[in-house]
Design a protein around this motif. Sequence first.
Motif, PDB file in Angstrom:
ATOM      1  N   ILE A 250     -13.637   2.332  -1.823  1.00  0.00           N
ATOM      2  CA  ILE A 250     -12.772   3.455  -2.144  1.00  0.00           C
ATOM      3  C   ILE A 250     -13.160   4.693  -1.330  1.00  0.00           C
ATOM      4  N   SER A 251     -12.172   5.475  -0.949  1.00  0.00           N
ATOM      5  CA  SER A 251     -12.415   6.710  -0.202  1.00  0.00           C
ATOM      6  C   SER A 251     -11.513   7.807  -0.756  1.00  0.00           C
ATOM      7  N   LEU A 252     -11.627   8.996  -0.181  1.00  0.00           N
ATOM      8  CA  LEU A 252     -10.751  10.099  -0.570  1.00  0.00           C
ATOM      9  C   LEU A 252      -9.283   9.738  -0.379  1.00  0.00           C
ATOM     10  N   ALA A 253      -9.000   8.891   0.586  1.00  0.00           N
ATOM     11  CA  ALA A 253      -7.612   8.472   0.840  1.00  0.00           C
ATOM     12  C   ALA A 253      -7.030   7.769  -0.385  1.00  0.00           C
ATOM     13  N   ASP A 254      -7.772   6.843  -0.953  1.00  0.00           N
ATOM     14  CA  ASP A 254      -7.294   6.113  -2.131  1.00  0.00           C
ATOM     15  C   ASP A 254      -7.107   7.042  -3.315  1.00  0.00           C
ATOM     16  N   LEU A 255      -8.027   7.979  -3.474  1.00  0.00           N
ATOM     17  CA  LEU A 255      -7.965   8.912  -4.596  1.00  0.00           C
ATOM     18  C   LEU A 255      -6.709   9.779  -4.516  1.00  0.00           C
ATOM     19  N   LEU A 256      -6.452  10.361  -3.354  1.00  0.00           N
ATOM     20  CA  LEU A 256      -5.261  11.186  -3.177  1.00  0.00           C
ATOM     21  C   LEU A 256      -3.990  10.359  -3.371  1.00  0.00           C
ATOM     22  N   ALA A 257      -3.981   9.157  -2.796  1.00  0.00           N
ATOM     23  CA  ALA A 257      -2.784   8.312  -2.858  1.00  0.00           C
ATOM     24  C   ALA A 257      -2.477   7.866  -4.284  1.00  0.00           C
ATOM     25  N   VAL A 258      -3.478   7.413  -5.013  1.00  0.00           N
ATOM     26  CA  VAL A 258      -3.206   6.863  -6.347  1.00  0.00           C
ATOM     27  C   VAL A 258      -2.686   7.943  -7.286  1.00  0.00           C
ATOM     28  N   CYS A 259      -3.183   9.161  -7.163  1.00  0.00           N
ATOM     29  CA  CYS A 259      -2.699  10.242  -8.029  1.00  0.00           C
ATOM     30  C   CYS A 259      -1.233  10.548  -7.757  1.00  0.00           C
ATOM     31  N   GLU A 260      -0.815  10.466  -6.507  1.00  0.00           N
ATOM     32  CA  GLU A 260       0.597  10.674  -6.177  1.00  0.00           C
ATOM     33  C   GLU A 260       1.464   9.550  -6.718  1.00  0.00           C
ATOM     34  N   LEU A 261       0.990   8.312  -6.561  1.00  0.00           N
ATOM     35  CA  LEU A 261       1.806   7.161  -6.941  1.00  0.00           C
ATOM     36  C   LEU A 261       1.865   6.972  -8.458  1.00  0.00           C
ATOM     37  N   MET A 262       1.009   7.665  -9.185  1.00  0.00           N
ATOM     38  CA  MET A 262       1.082   7.647 -10.647  1.00  0.00           C
ATOM     39  C   MET A 262       2.131   8.635 -11.164  1.00  0.00           C
ATOM     40  N   GLN A 263       2.492   9.630 -10.364  1.00  0.00           N
ATOM     41  CA  GLN A 263       3.337  10.720 -10.847  1.00  0.00           C
ATOM     42  C   GLN A 263       4.709  10.264 -11.368  1.00  0.00           C
ATOM     43  N   PRO A 264       5.432   9.362 -10.667  1.00  0.00           N
ATOM     44  CA  PRO A 264       6.732   8.920 -11.190  1.00  0.00           C
ATOM     45  C   PRO A 264       6.638   8.190 -12.525  1.00  0.00           C
TER      46      PRO A 264
ATOM     47  N   CYS B  13       5.647   9.373 -15.105  1.00  0.00           N
ATOM     48  CA  CYS B  13       6.015  10.339 -16.155  1.00  0.00           C
ATOM     49  C   CYS B  13       7.361   9.979 -16.793  1.00  0.00           C
ATOM     50  N   SER B  14       8.245   9.394 -16.013  1.00  0.00           N
ATOM     51  CA  SER B  14       9.565   9.018 -16.540  1.00  0.00           C
ATOM     52  C   SER B  14       9.582   7.566 -17.011  1.00  0.00           C
ATOM     53  N   GLY B  15       8.435   6.890 -16.927  1.00  0.00           N
ATOM     54  CA  GLY B  15       8.381   5.473 -17.256  1.00  0.00           C
ATOM     55  C   GLY B  15       8.652   4.598 -16.043  1.00  0.00           C
ATOM     56  N   ARG B  16       8.828   5.214 -14.869  1.00  0.00           N
ATOM     57  CA  ARG B  16       9.129   4.462 -13.644  1.00  0.00           C
ATOM     58  C   ARG B  16       7.821   4.059 -12.953  1.00  0.00           C
ATOM     59  N   ASP B  17       7.502   2.782 -12.988  1.00  0.00           N
ATOM     60  CA  ASP B  17       6.335   2.284 -12.253  1.00  0.00           C
ATOM     61  C   ASP B  17       6.823   1.817 -10.889  1.00  0.00           C
ATOM     62  N   ILE B  18       6.609   2.644  -9.883  1.00  0.00           N
ATOM     63  CA  ILE B  18       7.151   2.355  -8.547  1.00  0.00           C
ATOM     64  C   ILE B  18       6.438   1.198  -7.857  1.00  0.00           C
ATOM     65  N   LEU B  19       5.347   0.715  -8.455  1.00  0.00           N
ATOM     66  CA  LEU B  19       4.599  -0.384  -7.840  1.00  0.00           C
ATOM     67  C   LEU B  19       4.860  -1.732  -8.514  1.00  0.00           C
ATOM     68  N   LYS B  20       5.716  -1.774  -9.546  1.00  0.00           N
ATOM     69  CA  LYS B  20       5.806  -2.971 -10.387  1.00  0.00           C
ATOM     70  C   LYS B  20       6.250  -4.231  -9.647  1.00  0.00           C
ATOM     71  N   ASP B  21       7.013  -4.082  -8.556  1.00  0.00           N
ATOM     72  CA  ASP B  21       7.448  -5.250  -7.800  1.00  0.00           C
ATOM     73  C   ASP B  21       6.658  -5.425  -6.508  1.00  0.00           C
ATOM     74  N   ARG B  22       5.491  -4.818  -6.454  1.00  0.00           N
ATOM     75  CA  ARG B  22       4.680  -4.858  -5.233  1.00  0.00           C
ATOM     76  C   ARG B  22       3.262  -5.327  -5.581  1.00  0.00           C
ATOM     77  N   PRO B  23       3.037  -6.647  -5.594  1.00  0.00           N
ATOM     78  CA  PRO B  23       1.741  -7.207  -6.010  1.00  0.00           C
ATOM     79  C   PRO B  23       0.549  -6.657  -5.230  1.00  0.00           C
ATOM     80  N   LYS B  24       0.741  -6.446  -3.916  1.00  0.00           N
ATOM     81  CA  LYS B  24      -0.388  -5.961  -3.110  1.00  0.00           C
ATOM     82  C   LYS B  24      -0.812  -4.568  -3.548  1.00  0.00           C
TER      83      LYS B  24
END
Length: 227
Positions: free
Chosen positions: A166-180, A182-193
């Motif tokens: 893990i690096s600062l890159a992962d930390l910044l990225a995961v916090c952004e990708l968690m933001q949606p 808030c509406s119940g939208r998991d933007i990663l749900k169809d992306r296993p990788k």
Amino acid sequence: MAGRLAVKAYLDLLSQPCRALLIFLKHNKIPHTVERIALRKGQQKTPEFTKLNPMQKVPVLDDNGFILTESDAILKYLATTYNVPDHWYPKLPEKRARVDEYTAWHHVNTRMHASTVFLQEVIFPMMGQPTNPAKFEKSLADLDGTLDMLENMFLKRQPFLCGDDISLADLLAVCELMQPLCSGRDILKDRPKLLSWRSRVQSALSDSFDEAHSVVYQIREKFTAKL
């Protein structure tokens, strides 16, 4: 560091970069205090805060009188100033350059597109502005393009965005990708990788991840209860 006073972080945990900073401070046990700045109440526009940061944005770091703004700069400063594991922001030039490569790309890709989806689906309706369907579909398409790049470039041959840990890159990225979420939208749900990557990041961060994201979970509960 012996004799060094705790750093002070000015944060609003609804802000993705603020969550990244809090996670980094807690996970690495860097002595710190938190000053909450409620953006929704306009506290970033007070004369006191404006003196601290004329840009009226969070996060802001005060390290014994050294004031620093911009999450990317703050995280890199902490990683090089405090005794944290090297994988966060490696000293080896080639490895450090990989983190810099991602963080330079991050602002107008992962951050911009995930934030736009969140704004249009959560914030604008809360402010009484209906979501524009055409603009929203474009925002989702733009975000899909970013997720494709995360999978096909950054995670192509490695478990984390910039290498084997893990690096600062992962930390910044995961916090952004968690933001949606808030509406119940998991933007990663169809992306296993990307789901596997997020699980690895969460596991590496342990309790500090869920603590920082409690506000996201609370908003999700309120938002989905209305549906």
